[in-house]
Design an enzyme around this catalytic site. Structure first.
Site, mmCIF file in Angstrom:
data_model
loop_
_atom_site.group_PDB
_atom_site.id
_atom_site.type_symbol
_atom_site.label_atom_id
_atom_site.label_comp_id
_atom_site.label_asym_id
_atom_site.label_seq_id
_atom_site.Cartn_x
_atom_site.Cartn_y
_atom_site.Cartn_z
ATOM 1 N N ASP A 2 0.824 -1.209 0.000
ATOM 2 C CA ASP A 2 0.000 0.000 0.000
ATOM 3 C C ASP A 2 0.861 1.264 0.000
ATOM 4 O O ASP A 2 1.962 1.283 0.545
ATOM 5 C CB ASP A 2 -0.905 -0.002 1.236
ATOM 6 C CG ASP A 2 -2.192 0.751 0.986
ATOM 7 O OD1 ASP A 2 -2.355 1.316 -0.113
ATOM 8 O OD2 ASP A 2 -3.033 0.786 1.900
ATOM 9 N N ASN A 50 -10.525 -3.579 -5.640
ATOM 10 C CA ASN A 50 -9.797 -2.623 -6.480
ATOM 11 C C ASN A 50 -10.472 -2.352 -7.830
ATOM 12 O O ASN A 50 -10.152 -1.365 -8.510
ATOM 13 C CB ASN A 50 -8.348 -3.080 -6.724
ATOM 14 C CG ASN A 50 -7.451 -2.901 -5.514
ATOM 15 O OD1 ASN A 50 -6.528 -3.680 -5.289
ATOM 16 N ND2 ASN A 50 -7.705 -1.862 -4.708
HETATM 17 C C1 IPE Z 1 -1.087 0.073 -4.154
HETATM 18 O O1 IPE Z 1 -1.251 1.238 -3.413
HETATM 19 C C2 IPE Z 1 -2.104 -0.991 -3.971
HETATM 20 C C3 IPE Z 1 -2.674 -1.506 -5.242
HETATM 21 C C4 IPE Z 1 -3.967 -1.579 -5.456
HETATM 22 C C5 IPE Z 1 -1.801 -1.983 -6.300
HETATM 23 P P1 IPE Z 1 -2.471 2.236 -3.550
HETATM 24 O O2 IPE Z 1 -2.803 2.444 -4.979
HETATM 25 O O3 IPE Z 1 -3.598 1.770 -2.688
HETATM 26 O O4 IPE Z 1 -1.818 3.554 -2.968
HETATM 27 P P2 IPE Z 1 -2.528 4.689 -2.095
HETATM 28 O O5 IPE Z 1 -3.217 4.008 -0.939
HETATM 29 O O6 IPE Z 1 -3.498 5.378 -2.992
HETATM 30 O O7 IPE Z 1 -1.408 5.550 -1.658
HETATM 31 MG MG MG Z 2 -4.188 2.183 -0.770
#
Ligand code: IPE
Ligand code: MG
Length: 227
Positions: A2, A50
């Site tokens: 994250d 996601n």
């Molecule tokens: C990567 O981080 C996690 C994935 C879905 C690949 P994020 O995309 O959640 O990053 P932040 O939370 O917006 O900083």
């Molecule tokens: Mg995130």
């Protein structure tokens, strides 16, 4: 993994550049874990939640997985990494499914670190799927309901055959599980770091491991030396 988006935004870059940088952090972490004798690394790459992100970002991520798999497969093979993808793979683009199948097959006999990439993964969905599979076996007479135990459940999870993780590393300062390995993390030690995933490096991993080493794992019991 994250904090990719915030890492990019803090540099005035588009969010997707954070995902790009995150791949490098995963490669570094995998190599360190392998060198330091860790036998399995499970990364949360794409959750069932996601899909709710903007289409452009979802497409970028799915294309990134394809590009990285194509580019890195050879070195995974030579470095003896056994890669597996955990999640509802049927929901992924067909090209990616093909690359995943190829990568899993080509590395299945490798004897080094296990790299598990949770892709279109959700812990609750995994448990629902396991329940359905057990119910189907019970309905067909293959399994007696009273014979269902923890091992039977674990064997129906995507992680079947893997040991439960000892350590969960949560980057970017978030203090939540976010639907990750709900069953498997029952006794994992949790290390939270403010480091954004693309900045996760040898120093950050060492800190996490030292934190882990300082824990006293009792698994619900008592210390052998306690009065
Ligand atoms: C990567 O981080 C996690 C994935 C879905 C690949 P994020 O995309 O959640 O990053 P932040 O939370 O917006 O900083
Ligand atoms: Mg995130």
């Amino acid at each position: 993994m994250d904090g990719n988006g915030r890492w990019a935004q803090s540099r005035g870059l588009p969010r997707v550049m954070g995902h790009h940088a995150g791949v490098e952090a995963l490669k570094t972490t995998l190599r360190l874990c392998s060198d330091w004798g860790i036998t399995a690394l499970t990364a949360y790459a794409f959750s069932t939640e996601n899909w709710s992100r903007p289409g452009d970002e979802v497409n970028f991520l799915l294309t990134l997985f394809e590009r990285v798999l194509q580019k890195e497969l050879q070195s995974l093979e030579t470095e003896q990494v056994r890669i597996r993808f955990l999640g509802d793979l049927d929901g992924l683009p067909e090209k990616l499914q093909g690359l995943i199948q190829d990568a899993e097959e080509r590395t299945s006999a490798n004897t080094g670190i296990h790299l598990n990439v949770c892709t279109n993964y959700g812990g609750r969905r995994e448990l629902v799927r396991a329940t359905q599979r057990l119910a189907a076996r019970a309905a067909s007479g293959d399994l007696e309901p009273q014979n269902i135990d923890e091992n039977t459940v674990a064997a129906e999870l995507f992680t079947a055959g893997e040991q439960d993780p000892d350590l969960l590393i949560r980057t970017s300062g978030e203090h939540r599980i976010s639907n990750f390995l709900l069953w498997q993390l029952a006794y994992a030690e949790i290390h939270v770091t403010d480091v954004f995933w693309p900045d996760f490096d040898a120093e950050a991993l060492k800190k996490a491991l030292l934190d882990y080493q300082s824990r006293n794992r009792r698994f619900g019991g008592l210390d052998p030396i306690s009065p």
